[in-house]
Enzyme design. Structure first.
Site, PDB file in Angstrom:
ATOM      1  N   LYS A  35      -0.383   4.605   2.320  1.00 32.39           N
ATOM      2  CA  LYS A  35      -0.463   3.446   3.291  1.00 32.39           C
ATOM      3  C   LYS A  35      -1.969   2.935   3.651  1.00 32.39           C
ATOM      4  CE  LYS A  35       3.923   4.401   4.313  1.00 32.39           C
ATOM      5  NZ  LYS A  35       4.879   3.761   3.737  1.00 32.39           N
ATOM      6  N   CYS A  36      -2.805   2.847   2.467  1.00 28.45           N
ATOM      7  CA  CYS A  36      -4.178   2.590   2.639  1.00 28.45           C
ATOM      8  C   CYS A  36      -4.187   0.976   1.893  1.00 28.45           C
ATOM      9  CB  CYS A  36      -4.924   3.456   1.831  1.00 28.45           C
ATOM     10  SG  CYS A  36      -6.686   3.100   1.853  1.00 28.45           S
ATOM     11  N   GLY A  37      -5.149   0.284   2.475  1.00 27.93           N
ATOM     12  CA  GLY A  37      -5.496  -1.097   1.749  1.00 27.93           C
ATOM     13  C   GLY A  37      -5.778  -0.693   0.184  1.00 27.93           C
ATOM     14  N   THR A  39      -4.323   1.674  -1.694  1.00 23.13           N
ATOM     15  CA  THR A  39      -3.133   2.128  -2.415  1.00 23.13           C
ATOM     16  C   THR A  39      -2.679   1.530  -3.629  1.00 23.13           C
ATOM     17  OG1 THR A  39      -2.289   3.108  -0.206  1.00 23.13           O
ATOM     18  CG2 THR A  39      -0.764   2.817  -2.048  1.00 23.13           C
TER      19      THR A  39
END
Length: 182
Positions: A35-37, A39
């Site tokens: 759920k990371c920028g 990803t």
């Protein structure tokens, strides 16, 4: 000289895996999050894996929930997400901590070998990350700690850590270094 082959880790099902099983391979060891920028880097990592795997290259994926709780869920749900969303085939291990007193021993070693490498300041997210991390700790760049998910450590075929790439590093630069080692 110490190498990554001295360490054992847990696969996503909890089984011990001795990293010496990967001896004579070039390794890219990555802490990741779903759920990371960053990803979408899973897609680029899978392309690296497909291109170089048959030549002795392996990616070892370690989900990490330490940065904004961006790796929620179980090890199996993370694995399913990566397979279904990005088609990843490289090995994924149990979720780990990469910083602090409870950091996984492998990541403590990796940080000792290669400290913070600096951001690619031309990356669009650089100003946001730098501002956020500077506000939390004005001296954050002086610490070898991992600053965010998708930090990558590259080892040669002897298990020595030869490079660290921050998440803003262009994949083409990482591919060039992999090619030098294969």
């Amino acid at each position: 000289m110490r190498t990554v082959y001295e360490f054992s880790v847990k696969d996503r099902k909890g089984k011990d895996v001795a990293l010496k099983e990967y001896s004579d391979e070039v390794l890219l060891i990555v802490n990741t999050a779903t759920k990371c920028g960053f990803t979408p880097q899973y897609e680029e990592l899978e392309k690296l894996y497909e291109k170089y795997h048959s030549q002795g290259f392996e990616i070892l994926d370690f989900p990490c929930n330490q940065f904004g709780s961006q790796a929620p869920g179980t090890d199996e749900s993370i694995h399913s997400f990566c397979k279904l969303t990005y088609g990843t085939e490289f090995p994924r291990f149990k979720k780990v901590k990469v910083n602090g007193p409870d950091a996984d021993a492998l990541f403590k070693f990796l940080k000792e070998e290669k400290g913070f490498a600096g951001w690619d300041e031309s990356h669009p997210i650089y100003p946001i990350l730098d501002k956020m991390l500077s506000e939390a700790d004005p001296n954050y760049k002086d610490s070898p700690d991992i600053k965010w998910n998708f930090t990558k450590f590259l080892t040669n075929k002897r298990g020595q850590v030869v490079a660290r790439f921050e998440p803003t590093e262009p994949i083409a630069n990482i591919a060039a270094k992999i090619e030098e080692l294969l």
